[in-house]
Design an enzyme around this catalytic site. Structure first.
Site, PDB file in Angstrom:
ATOM      1  CG  HIS A  72      97.223  32.417  12.725  1.00  0.00           C
ATOM      2  ND1 HIS A  72      96.213  31.835  12.692  1.00  0.00           N
ATOM      3  CD2 HIS A  72      98.046  31.765  12.054  1.00  0.00           C
ATOM      4  CE1 HIS A  72      96.248  30.777  11.700  1.00  0.00           C
ATOM      5  NE2 HIS A  72      97.484  30.790  11.302  1.00  0.00           N
ATOM      6  CE1 TYR A 201      88.782  31.907  17.039  1.00  0.00           C
ATOM      7  CE2 TYR A 201      87.451  30.608  18.794  1.00  0.00           C
ATOM      8  CZ  TYR A 201      88.779  31.099  18.214  1.00  0.00           C
ATOM      9  OH  TYR A 201      89.705  30.983  19.065  1.00  0.00           O
ATOM     10  N   PRO A 293      87.197  26.343  25.725  1.00  0.00           N
ATOM     11  CG  PRO A 293      87.554  24.361  24.530  1.00  0.00           C
ATOM     12  CD  PRO A 293      86.791  24.914  25.870  1.00  0.00           C
ATOM     13  CE  LYS A 297      92.633  34.769  26.206  1.00  0.00           C
ATOM     14  NZ  LYS A 297      93.820  34.900  25.265  1.00  0.00           N
ATOM     15  CE1 TYR A 384      92.938  34.439  18.963  1.00  0.00           C
ATOM     16  CE2 TYR A 384      90.828  33.679  19.797  1.00  0.00           C
ATOM     17  CZ  TYR A 384      92.033  33.539  19.480  1.00  0.00           C
ATOM     18  OH  TYR A 384      92.002  32.125  18.599  1.00  0.00           O
TER      19      TYR A 384
HETATM   20  P1  FAS Z   1      97.161  18.871  32.166  1.00  0.00           P
HETATM   21  O1  FAS Z   1      95.934  18.157  32.671  1.00  0.00           O
HETATM   22  O2  FAS Z   1      97.519  19.035  30.794  1.00  0.00           O
HETATM   23  O3  FAS Z   1      98.205  18.039  32.905  1.00  0.00           O
HETATM   24  C1  FAS Z   1      98.199  17.521  33.979  1.00  0.00           C
HETATM   25  C2  FAS Z   1      98.952  16.154  34.305  1.00  0.00           C
HETATM   26  O4  FAS Z   1      98.843  15.744  35.605  1.00  0.00           O
HETATM   27  C3  FAS Z   1      98.532  15.023  33.278  1.00  0.00           C
HETATM   28  O5  FAS Z   1      99.454  14.744  32.460  1.00  0.00           O
HETATM   29  C4  FAS Z   1      98.054  14.182  34.288  1.00  0.00           C
HETATM   30  O6  FAS Z   1      98.272  12.908  33.867  1.00  0.00           O
HETATM   31  C5  FAS Z   1      98.900  14.286  35.602  1.00  0.00           C
HETATM   32  N1  FAS Z   1      98.120  13.989  36.864  1.00  0.00           N
HETATM   33  C6  FAS Z   1      96.913  13.953  36.926  1.00  0.00           C
HETATM   34  N2  FAS Z   1      96.600  13.402  38.261  1.00  0.00           N
HETATM   35  C7  FAS Z   1      98.120  12.913  38.741  1.00  0.00           C
HETATM   36  C8  FAS Z   1      98.422  12.286  39.884  1.00  0.00           C
HETATM   37  N3  FAS Z   1      97.698  12.349  40.841  1.00  0.00           N
HETATM   38  N4  FAS Z   1      99.889  11.995  40.012  1.00  0.00           N
HETATM   39  C9  FAS Z   1     100.401  12.388  38.920  1.00  0.00           C
HETATM   40  N5  FAS Z   1     100.149  12.934  37.861  1.00  0.00           N
HETATM   41  C10 FAS Z   1      98.850  13.163  37.677  1.00  0.00           C
HETATM   42  N6  FAS Z   1      92.943  24.792  26.081  1.00  0.00           N
HETATM   43  C11 FAS Z   1      93.041  25.687  24.876  1.00  0.00           C
HETATM   44  O7  FAS Z   1      93.799  26.519  25.143  1.00  0.00           O
HETATM   45  N7  FAS Z   1      92.546  25.343  23.804  1.00  0.00           N
HETATM   46  C12 FAS Z   1      92.032  24.009  23.409  1.00  0.00           C
HETATM   47  O8  FAS Z   1      91.282  23.946  22.447  1.00  0.00           O
HETATM   48  C13 FAS Z   1      91.862  23.092  24.513  1.00  0.00           C
HETATM   49  N8  FAS Z   1      91.355  22.022  24.364  1.00  0.00           N
HETATM   50  C14 FAS Z   1      91.231  21.109  25.422  1.00  0.00           C
HETATM   51  C15 FAS Z   1      90.477  19.862  25.309  1.00  0.00           C
HETATM   52  C16 FAS Z   1      90.393  18.989  26.420  1.00  0.00           C
HETATM   53  C17 FAS Z   1      89.755  17.527  26.354  1.00  0.00           C
HETATM   54  C18 FAS Z   1      91.059  19.141  27.579  1.00  0.00           C
HETATM   55  C19 FAS Z   1      90.809  18.334  28.975  1.00  0.00           C
HETATM   56  C20 FAS Z   1      91.437  20.558  27.825  1.00  0.00           C
HETATM   57  C21 FAS Z   1      91.726  21.388  26.759  1.00  0.00           C
HETATM   58  N9  FAS Z   1      92.306  22.534  26.842  1.00  0.00           N
HETATM   59  C22 FAS Z   1      92.510  23.518  25.725  1.00  0.00           C
HETATM   60  C23 FAS Z   1      93.098  23.004  27.910  1.00  0.00           C
HETATM   61  C24 FAS Z   1      94.154  22.300  28.039  1.00  0.00           C
HETATM   62  O9  FAS Z   1      95.046  22.815  26.939  1.00  0.00           O
HETATM   63  C25 FAS Z   1      94.887  22.722  29.551  1.00  0.00           C
HETATM   64  O10 FAS Z   1      94.835  24.193  29.620  1.00  0.00           O
HETATM   65  C26 FAS Z   1      96.266  22.323  29.703  1.00  0.00           C
HETATM   66  O11 FAS Z   1      96.508  21.019  29.423  1.00  0.00           O
HETATM   67  C27 FAS Z   1      96.829  22.666  31.145  1.00  0.00           C
HETATM   68  O12 FAS Z   1      98.063  21.970  31.331  1.00  0.00           O
HETATM   69  P2  FAS Z   1      98.089  21.579  32.643  1.00  0.00           P
HETATM   70  O13 FAS Z   1      97.704  22.637  33.673  1.00  0.00           O
HETATM   71  O14 FAS Z   1      99.427  20.854  32.947  1.00  0.00           O
HETATM   72  O15 FAS Z   1      97.309  20.385  32.928  1.00  0.00           O
HETATM   73  C1  PHB Z   2      92.712  24.521  18.729  1.00  0.00           C
HETATM   74  O1  PHB Z   2      93.254  24.667  17.468  1.00  0.00           O
HETATM   75  O2  PHB Z   2      92.508  23.381  19.208  1.00  0.00           O
HETATM   76  C2  PHB Z   2      91.900  25.824  19.246  1.00  0.00           C
HETATM   77  C3  PHB Z   2      92.242  26.938  18.897  1.00  0.00           C
HETATM   78  C4  PHB Z   2      91.339  28.154  19.018  1.00  0.00           C
HETATM   79  C5  PHB Z   2      90.308  27.769  20.290  1.00  0.00           C
HETATM   80  C6  PHB Z   2      90.266  26.386  20.932  1.00  0.00           C
HETATM   81  C7  PHB Z   2      90.878  25.344  20.290  1.00  0.00           C
HETATM   82  O3  PHB Z   2      89.711  28.960  20.791  1.00  0.00           O
END
Ligand code: FAS
Ligand code: PHB
Length: 391
Positions: A72, A201, A293, A297, A384
């Protein structure tokens, strides 16, 4: 059992780190609390910075992303019914972002790890870490009712916001910074064509909305909702009706609705833990920081953390502690810039129930300036697409 690095968590942080270490011949095990299917079922990020794309290539897992991802060159901001395209490509000297879902990225990483015969223990319960303030950290866990102990050189806390690693650090050794936002994002995933070729957005008096995508046939939408809302309060029909109210006529015209494949509400917070190193324990990704989000980032920060950490650990086993000694300071410089941008975008585009009238007007004026000045659009664009690494 003895390994060089014990990685806690098989989300993007843990899996990317595992790939980087494996390619350097460093022995690492990953412990994950849930099943692989559960990890894949969490619908999260969708936009990758070039830094993240390059890191996935370095980790040897970029093929499907390049084949199926969508490059994009711009995003649209919809403000008071008017579209403002931010020309990311033109304003940043040719940079872009890649639209490719975190679920697919995680699947690619899991497949690569399995194909290489590398060990990920899923459903590892009662994970506990100790000894990381000395030279011989240990990790214990229970699998199928049997307790296992791992002796390692380093522990990588990649276990997300609710993980065990940050929680195991003595309270007087860590400083937490947090801002909780008075609203959440209700997300919906549907097998419908995106409403626009680029992300929209939308700032609207009824609340923020985001039109994103996972492919040309799968869309991802978000609505700002009160923290008191529950997913069950939102039928698919109510979601689509509210989304229409927050879009412009062009988007309403092209919106294709369909049944929700997934619907969830994510609370929004800004959070940073300092430092990100405690002896032989390193925190990376959501274990160390959370961003709203709005700036896309979260996943990208996780990637930059493990780029710093992976290279530092490789350097350590090559004979130099310089990288691990600088990890926290280098990672946090990038983290705080992304935290600021995400906080700034969130303040500009969302409706805050208790903003004072003066601040409300000042925020509207700031957005008006950003959208109508080359400098303003450039600062939005360069943040961005992702700031350059400060080596
Ligand atoms: P994660 O949370 O992905 O992974 C951590 C892992 O550790 C999990 O699989 C968990 O099960 C495991 N874990 C936890 N405790 C443990 C334990 N005691 N023992 C063993 N394993 C354990 N980011 C964006 O850029 N755009 C978005 O739109 C966006 N939407 C999101 C929506 C939600 C609901 C959430 C929660 C996050 C969102 N994020 C978004 C951020 C997300 O993408 C994170 O930045 C990304 O998953 C980070 O990756 P990890 O650091 O690997 O953490
Ligand atoms: C998404 O596609 O999940 C998304 C994209 C951009 C954002 C947040 C979420 O800023």
């Amino acid at each position: 059992m003895k390994v060089q690095v014990a990685i806690i968590g098989a989300g993007p942080s843990g899996l990317i780190l595992g790939q980087l270490l494996a390619k350097a011949g460093i022995d690492a095990i990953i412990l994950e609390a849930h099943t692989g299917e559960y990890v894949l079922g969490r619908i999260r990020a969708g936009v990758l910075e070039q830094v993240c794309v390059d890191l996935l290539d370095e980790a040897g897992v970029g093929a499907r992303m390049h084949a199926q991802g969508l490059p994009h060159h711009g995003i649209e901001l919809l403000v008071e019914g008017k579209r403002h395209r931010i020309d990311l490509h033109g304003l940043t000297g040719g940079k872009q972002v890649m639209v490719y879902g975190q679920t697919e990225l995680t699947r690619d990483l899991m497949d690569a790890r399995k194909a290489a015969g590398l060990t990920t223990v899923y459903e590892a319960k009662e994970v506990a870490i100790s000894g990381f303030d000395g030279d011989h950290p240990t990790v214990s866990y229970v699998k199928d009712g049997i307790r296992h102990d791992i002796h390692c050189d380093f522990i990588a806390g990649c276990d997300g916001f609710h993980g065990v690693c940050r929680a195991s650090v003595p309270k007087d050794s860590i400083r937490l910074f947090e801002r909780i936002y008075p609203f959440g994002w209700l997300g919906l995933l549907s097998d419908t064509p995106p409403v626009c070729d680029e992300l929209i957005y939308a700032k609207h008096p009824r609340g923020f909305a985001l039109c994103s995508m996972r492919s040309r046939t799968r869309s991802r939408y978000y609505l700002q909702v009160p923290l008191s809302d529950k997913v069950d309060d939102w039928s698919d029909q109510r979601f689509w009706d509210e989304l229409r109210l927050r879009l412009d006529a062009e988007a309403r015209q092209s919106l294709v609705t369909g049944p929700a494949l997934e619907k969830s509400i994510a609370p929004l917070r800004s959070f940073v833990a300092e430092p990100m190193r405690f002896g032989r324990l390193f925190l990376a990704g959501d274990a160390a920081h959370i961003v709203p989000p709005t700036g896309a980032k979260g996943l990208n920060l996780a990637a930059s953390d493990v780029r710093f950490l992976g290279h530092a650990l490789i350097e350590y086993y090559g004979g130099s502690s310089h990288g691990i000694d600088r990890y926290s300071e280098r990672a946090l410089r990038r983290v705080w810039k992304a935290e600021r941008f995400s906080w700034w975008m969130t303040n500009l585009l969302h409706v805050f129930p208790d903003t004072l009238p003066f601040e409300q007007r000042a925020l509207e004026a700031e957005l008006d300036y950003v959208l109508h000045s080359h400098a303003g659009r450039t600062t939005l664009a360069e943040n961005y697409v992702g700031l350059p690494f400060e080596e």
